[in-house]
Design an enzyme around this catalytic site. Sequence first.
Site, mmCIF file in Angstrom:
data_model
loop_
_atom_site.group_PDB
_atom_site.id
_atom_site.type_symbol
_atom_site.label_atom_id
_atom_site.label_comp_id
_atom_site.label_asym_id
_atom_site.label_seq_id
_atom_site.Cartn_x
_atom_site.Cartn_y
_atom_site.Cartn_z
ATOM 1 N N CYS A 73 -0.314 1.196 2.696
ATOM 2 C CA CYS A 73 -0.171 2.899 2.273
ATOM 3 C C CYS A 73 1.155 3.317 2.565
ATOM 4 O O CYS A 73 1.612 4.218 1.862
ATOM 5 C CB CYS A 73 -0.997 3.493 3.315
ATOM 6 N N LYS B 180 -17.366 2.319 10.862
ATOM 7 C CA LYS B 180 -17.907 1.697 9.390
ATOM 8 C C LYS B 180 -16.798 1.109 8.689
ATOM 9 O O LYS B 180 -15.620 1.679 8.039
ATOM 10 C CB LYS B 180 -18.308 3.152 8.648
ATOM 11 N N GLU C 81 -6.131 10.006 7.480
ATOM 12 C CA GLU C 81 -4.856 9.280 7.141
ATOM 13 C C GLU C 81 -5.036 8.625 5.740
ATOM 14 O O GLU C 81 -6.091 8.057 5.351
ATOM 15 C CB GLU C 81 -4.576 8.085 7.980
ATOM 16 N N GLU D 277 -1.117 6.959 -7.031
ATOM 17 C CA GLU D 277 -1.044 5.964 -6.366
ATOM 18 C C GLU D 277 -1.811 4.965 -7.044
ATOM 19 O O GLU D 277 -2.687 4.904 -7.576
ATOM 20 C CB GLU D 277 -1.729 6.159 -4.919
#
Length: 484
Positions: free
Chosen positions: A286, A176, A252, A388
């Site tokens: 990331c 996906k 992750e 973040e």
Amino acid sequence: MKEIRNFIDGEFAATGRWFDKLAPYDGKVIGRVAEAGRADVDAAVKAARAALLGPWGQLSVSDRVDLLYAVADEIERRFEDFVDAEMTDIGQPAHFIRHVDVPRGAANFKVFADVIKNVPGEFFEMATPDGRGSLNYSLRRPVGVVAVICPWNLPFLLMTWKLGPAMACGNTVVVKPSEETPQAAALLGEVMNAVGIPRGVFNVVHGFGPDAAGEFLTTHPQVGAITFTGETRTGAAIMKAAADGARPVSLEMGGKNAAIVFADCDMDAAIEGTLRSCFANCGQVCLGTERVYVERPIHDEFVARLKAAVEKLQPGLPADPSSGMGPLISQDHRHKVLSYYRKAVEEGATVVTGGGVPDMPDALRGGWWIQPTIWTGLPDAATVLREEIFGPCCHIAPFDTEEEVLLRANDNPYGLASAVWTGNLQRTHRVAAALEAGIVWVNSWFLRDLRTPFGGAKQSGIGREGGVHSLEFYTELKNVCIKL
Ligand code: NAD
């Protein structure tokens, strides 16, 4: 106008609903994407299950390895098609996509083909009362249908990072992709057919997350394992979905990565590395840095030099060789990043550079451009130092001692990556061991050997992938005991 379809059981399919794909650099519609409903997801999982029990499951490891090499070769043959797909999906400079994203896509298949070809087994002899003994040996078998849920920031690199090991280990997959970046996955369907990957081994379902394709896939009872890359909040939702049926997850997730710059570093290298780690891919990496700690004697010089380097980054279209930075991925994401830009000022930051939206030519005004931004002067508790942001920005703070900076760098819920800049060997080892992060780069950033373990500590991840570490997740280890 492109039409991007689902790829189910070796065929491109669309069953009704479509959504638009917009280009991040001008906001214009570049294509429409077939949205997978529950029935499409079910068909994809069933096709994957059938392929697992059928031809793919019967292949020898060496035949599987040959096919994965053929996939890598075909990606290399169609290199420019993948570059074009990624450029229009994420809008980042072509040189970044050509050197980082697409080559890694091919490498991800080759490296894991090599891993599976060379993995050693274990073997034990055991005494038995009748004196004839028994033999034990281990076999690695696939976990089944693997659901691969992907983010948008480096779509091809991150998707193939999961597909390579999953397929090398003999699993079948349903991917996906992010709703923002559907194109590379669709192209990969063409690659799989061209090289003769059996139908159903690789499937793609497009669409959104909650109450849509993502959730339909992660809750499907015939999915054997779920591997996910994305935000920590989404990872937590996926973990809950995986709890039904007690399926394994590999997660992750997000980061709030720190760079620590000691006064004894090579300043040129530290500036160049920090520039890349904060601003490459418009800060949407990331592993990128959002918190920079600089030892006090070199703090002011570091801030001035990073500011000068950032101000040379020219925003531009992907194909423009002078472009130093593309736009953010979407309007929603720019809204989020700009809300942090405002918050930083409200909380008392000094804006060293940037802080808003650049003035772009008329043709690009509809895109999601943003200024690269540096702040100083915030306390460690400030929101932009804790959460973040995932945009082209960093805060630079001075520090005085190694002990102090380690406490400050570790004082965060995330623990994905860190970068340390120093010329002191003893300190390198002390600091690398003490940082609460899955990856510590010393005098470098984003250097990746795919045989090494990759993953996050704390809320940045669960599990490790890379090299033989991927086998722990993508295979079931079985013991066979034979009485002699
Ligand atoms: P996201 O979590 O919003 O979405 C990731 C994927 O999950 C998308 O495909 C989305 O459609 C899907 N999804 C969302 N909700 C779902 C649900 N309830 N069930 C199933 N699927 C669902 O993340 P994003 O915005 O696409 O990516 C950016 C994030 O990814 C950042 O936090 C970044 O740090 C993280 N990231 C981490 C790594 C890493 O290696 N640790 C790598 C790249 C990106």
